[in-house]
Design a protein around this motif. Sequence first.
Motif, PDB file in Angstrom:
ATOM      1  N   PRO A 124     -70.220 -74.477  90.288  1.00 20.67           N
ATOM      2  CA  PRO A 124     -70.408 -75.002  88.891  1.00 20.67           C
ATOM      3  C   PRO A 124     -71.372 -76.248  88.795  1.00 20.67           C
ATOM      4  O   PRO A 124     -71.828 -76.595  87.758  1.00 20.67           O
ATOM      5  N   ASP A 138     -74.510 -79.642  86.261  1.00 19.43           N
ATOM      6  CA  ASP A 138     -74.208 -78.410  85.990  1.00 19.43           C
ATOM      7  C   ASP A 138     -75.097 -77.459  86.247  1.00 19.43           C
ATOM      8  O   ASP A 138     -76.355 -77.469  85.837  1.00 19.43           O
ATOM      9  N   ILE A 183     -68.839 -72.233  82.641  1.00 17.17           N
ATOM     10  CA  ILE A 183     -67.964 -72.941  84.126  1.00 17.17           C
ATOM     11  C   ILE A 183     -66.637 -72.723  84.026  1.00 17.17           C
ATOM     12  O   ILE A 183     -66.039 -72.232  85.198  1.00 17.17           O
ATOM     13  N   ASP A 184     -66.074 -72.669  83.071  1.00 15.01           N
ATOM     14  CA  ASP A 184     -64.546 -72.473  83.038  1.00 15.01           C
ATOM     15  C   ASP A 184     -64.403 -70.937  83.413  1.00 15.01           C
ATOM     16  O   ASP A 184     -63.382 -70.813  84.337  1.00 15.01           O
ATOM     17  N   ALA A 185     -65.156 -69.909  82.959  1.00 11.21           N
ATOM     18  CA  ALA A 185     -65.000 -68.817  83.376  1.00 11.21           C
ATOM     19  C   ALA A 185     -65.267 -68.384  84.858  1.00 11.21           C
ATOM     20  O   ALA A 185     -64.527 -67.927  85.582  1.00 11.21           O
ATOM     21  N   TRP A 186     -66.270 -69.004  85.308  1.00 14.14           N
ATOM     22  CA  TRP A 186     -66.377 -68.933  86.873  1.00 14.14           C
ATOM     23  C   TRP A 186     -65.455 -69.819  87.531  1.00 14.14           C
ATOM     24  O   TRP A 186     -64.928 -68.950  88.793  1.00 14.14           O
ATOM     25  N   MET A 187     -65.071 -70.745  87.338  1.00 12.84           N
ATOM     26  CA  MET A 187     -63.726 -71.351  88.005  1.00 12.84           C
ATOM     27  C   MET A 187     -62.560 -70.749  87.980  1.00 12.84           C
ATOM     28  O   MET A 187     -61.791 -70.782  88.998  1.00 12.84           O
ATOM     29  N   ARG A 188     -62.497 -69.596  87.041  1.00  7.44           N
ATOM     30  CA  ARG A 188     -61.216 -68.934  86.915  1.00  7.44           C
ATOM     31  C   ARG A 188     -61.619 -67.655  87.684  1.00  7.44           C
ATOM     32  O   ARG A 188     -60.360 -66.614  87.873  1.00  7.44           O
ATOM     33  N   SER A 246     -73.049 -73.500  79.754  1.00  9.10           N
ATOM     34  CA  SER A 246     -72.008 -74.109  79.003  1.00  9.10           C
ATOM     35  C   SER A 246     -70.744 -74.420  79.737  1.00  9.10           C
ATOM     36  O   SER A 246     -70.651 -73.942  80.926  1.00  9.10           O
ATOM     37  N   GLY A 247     -69.907 -75.250  79.106  1.00  7.40           N
ATOM     38  CA  GLY A 247     -68.497 -75.398  79.691  1.00  7.40           C
ATOM     39  C   GLY A 247     -67.673 -74.332  79.671  1.00  7.40           C
ATOM     40  O   GLY A 247     -66.960 -74.134  80.670  1.00  7.40           O
ATOM     41  N   GLU A 248     -68.012 -73.321  78.779  1.00  4.91           N
ATOM     42  CA  GLU A 248     -67.118 -72.124  78.783  1.00  4.91           C
ATOM     43  C   GLU A 248     -67.808 -71.340  79.989  1.00  4.91           C
ATOM     44  O   GLU A 248     -66.639 -70.605  80.651  1.00  4.91           O
TER      45      GLU A 248
END
Length: 201
Positions: free
Chosen positions: A120, A139, A147-152, A143-145
Amino acid sequence: MTTATDRRARLSADRGVLKPQKLAHIVRRTARFEELVRWYCTVLGAEVVHSNGMLAFLTYDDEHHRIAIAGIPGLEEQPAMAAGTDHVAFTYGDLGDLLQTYRRLEAAGITPYWCVNHGPTISLYYKDPDGSRVELQVDTMPSGEAIDAWMRSGEFAANPIGVVFEPDELIARYESGESLETLMARPPLPSGAGPFDMLRF
């Protein structure tokens, strides 16, 4: 104008958990006051808002101070790997800004001890004169979204550390015109290496 009723409503338990609007500042204690002030001014491009030789307030943006340095003579050196804050991270606007900052700091004799594409973020880690760690990052996703999806994702679960890289090689690729998409993508781990082989201290 707020009324007493408005104010009582704002203090109601019904409002639930209210989150901070932003991270305002960090404060460093040091026995190397002048050296630490110079380092943070150099690394972050900060300016001193106020200093009395024992306490300095630094800013690099619209916040009145982002970093404060408290000089306390005779402080003991911090032990390696003690409990506490591991590092503080600062985000740049784009990859070019991060790479230019790397070059500027290298010319000033400040070099990172760890360069890693986490997935990310692309991150450069430095140590200040007291050994406290500072991450400069950009980054890699729009988007933050994202990155959030990738981290999950399973990809992050398989390698939560990242892959180390040589910044001068990344700069050469950047200057050659390679696409940002391929520059920012996290490469696979080197053959035979695991995620924890990528750690640097």
